[in-house]
Design an enzyme around this catalytic site. Structure first.
Site, PDB file in Angstrom:
ATOM      1  N   GLU A  25     -14.650 -18.255  25.793  1.00 42.89           N
ATOM      2  CA  GLU A  25     -13.623 -19.081  26.362  1.00 42.89           C
ATOM      3  C   GLU A  25     -12.330 -18.167  25.962  1.00 42.89           C
ATOM      4  O   GLU A  25     -11.840 -18.324  25.113  1.00 42.89           O
ATOM      5  CB  GLU A  25     -13.568 -20.378  25.553  1.00 42.89           C
ATOM      6  CG  GLU A  25     -14.507 -21.354  25.731  1.00 42.89           C
ATOM      7  CD  GLU A  25     -14.004 -22.860  25.437  1.00 42.89           C
ATOM      8  OE1 GLU A  25     -14.121 -23.510  26.477  1.00 42.89           O
ATOM      9  OE2 GLU A  25     -13.278 -23.133  24.663  1.00 42.89           O
TER      10      GLU A  25
ATOM     11  N   HIS B 183     -13.744 -23.016  17.858  1.00 40.52           N
ATOM     12  CA  HIS B 183     -12.930 -23.052  19.053  1.00 40.52           C
ATOM     13  C   HIS B 183     -11.499 -22.453  18.780  1.00 40.52           C
ATOM     14  O   HIS B 183     -10.895 -22.771  17.651  1.00 40.52           O
ATOM     15  CB  HIS B 183     -12.818 -24.403  19.416  1.00 40.52           C
ATOM     16  CG  HIS B 183     -12.246 -24.692  20.816  1.00 40.52           C
ATOM     17  ND1 HIS B 183     -10.856 -24.720  21.145  1.00 40.52           N
ATOM     18  CD2 HIS B 183     -12.616 -25.183  21.977  1.00 40.52           C
ATOM     19  CE1 HIS B 183     -10.693 -24.862  22.350  1.00 40.52           C
ATOM     20  NE2 HIS B 183     -11.967 -25.037  23.003  1.00 40.52           N
TER      21      HIS B 183
END
Ligand code: 13P
Length: 266
Positions: A179, A106
């Protein structure tokens, strides 16, 4: 080798999936309460739902989810076998708590832990080796996009993470979450067209590494970044994006329930 004539995306037949990343927002007790609220929401069967709370909440939430179809995910994993690694959590330990999915790479964790692509690769490898399904997160900065480097950056991040990985076995899958950093927590999501274009870029890398059969049966591509109940439908409308990775809008149980129902209605 890339199979000739394969359309990127090729999403038909995949179940839609919503992954909720609760980041570091909640205490373990608060997270368990939210999950209890979530279980009172009407959650359609045709969408997979994965909850990724803080590590401290995994055991408590795992107990609450026993007997439910909602799956448990962790936000990170360490790549090494159990041993002298202070502060880290092993894949074997996560598995023992009933965790099935784990986020790796992430952008928030890449930044805070100075985590590079090779570490993301080792984490994905450790996850697959212990029966977990990795959710490999990739995303370009605003600067990368302004410089038109986004295809290159995403391909590089993903190739480094997945090259030489064994294919997920029949109880596993490999998810890739696109993302863009500039869309996370900003209220400025990518357009659905951008998300689909990048999902196709991701799909091509997946095909090169795993081949058509594994990609079709054991991979899904997600979009994340300012997803809300109002906009989620656009992202999962096409063939290329199979689900979403949700932060802020998935923190209230009602918000997450609305997102799952919106995805189901597509
Ligand atoms: P937001 O939905 O708050 O933009 O966060 C996205 C995210 O980082 C999920 O992993």
């Amino acid at each position: 080798m890339k199979p000739k004539g394969t359309t990127p995306g090729g999403g038909s037949g995949r179940r839609p999936i919503v992954v909720a990343n609760w980041k570091m927002y909640l205490t373990a007790a608060e997270a368990v309460t939210r999950v209890q609220q979530l279980l009172t929401e009407s959650l359609p069967d045709r969408v997979d739902l994965v909850m990724c709370p803080s590590t401290t909440a995994l055991a408590g939430i795992g107990q609450r989810l026993a007997g439910h179809t909602i799956q448990l995910g962790a936000q990170d994993v360490f790549w090494a076998a159990p041993g002298p690694h202070t502060g880290e959590v092993s894949a074997a330990d996560l598995r023992s708590l009933g965790v099935r999915y784990v986020l790796v790479g992430h952008s928030e964790h890449r930044a805070s832990a100075h985590e590079h692509n090779d570490v993301v690769h080792r984490k994905a490898l450790a996850a697959l080796g212990h029966g977990l399904s990795p959710i490999v997160c990739v995303g370009e900065s605003r600067e990368d996009r302004h410089q038109h480097r986004h295809h290159h950056v995403i391909t590089q991040q993903l190739d480094a993470a997945i090259r030489n990985l064994p294919p997920p076995d029949e109880r596993q899958e490999l998810l890739v979450a696109y993302e863009p950093i500039w869309a996370i927590g900003t209220g400025q999501p990518a357009t659905a067209a951008d998300a689909q274009e990048m999902a196709d870029v991701i799909h091509r890398s997946l095909l090169e590494v795993f081949g058509r059969d594994v990609v079709a049966r054991r991979t899904r591509v997600l979009y994340g970044g300012s997803v809300t109940p109002a906009n989620v439908g656009e992202f999962v409308e096409g063939q290329s994006v199979h689900g979403v990775l949700v932060g802020t809008a998935g923190l209230p149980a009602a918000g997450l329930g609305s997102i799952v129902r919106a995805v189901a209605s597509r």
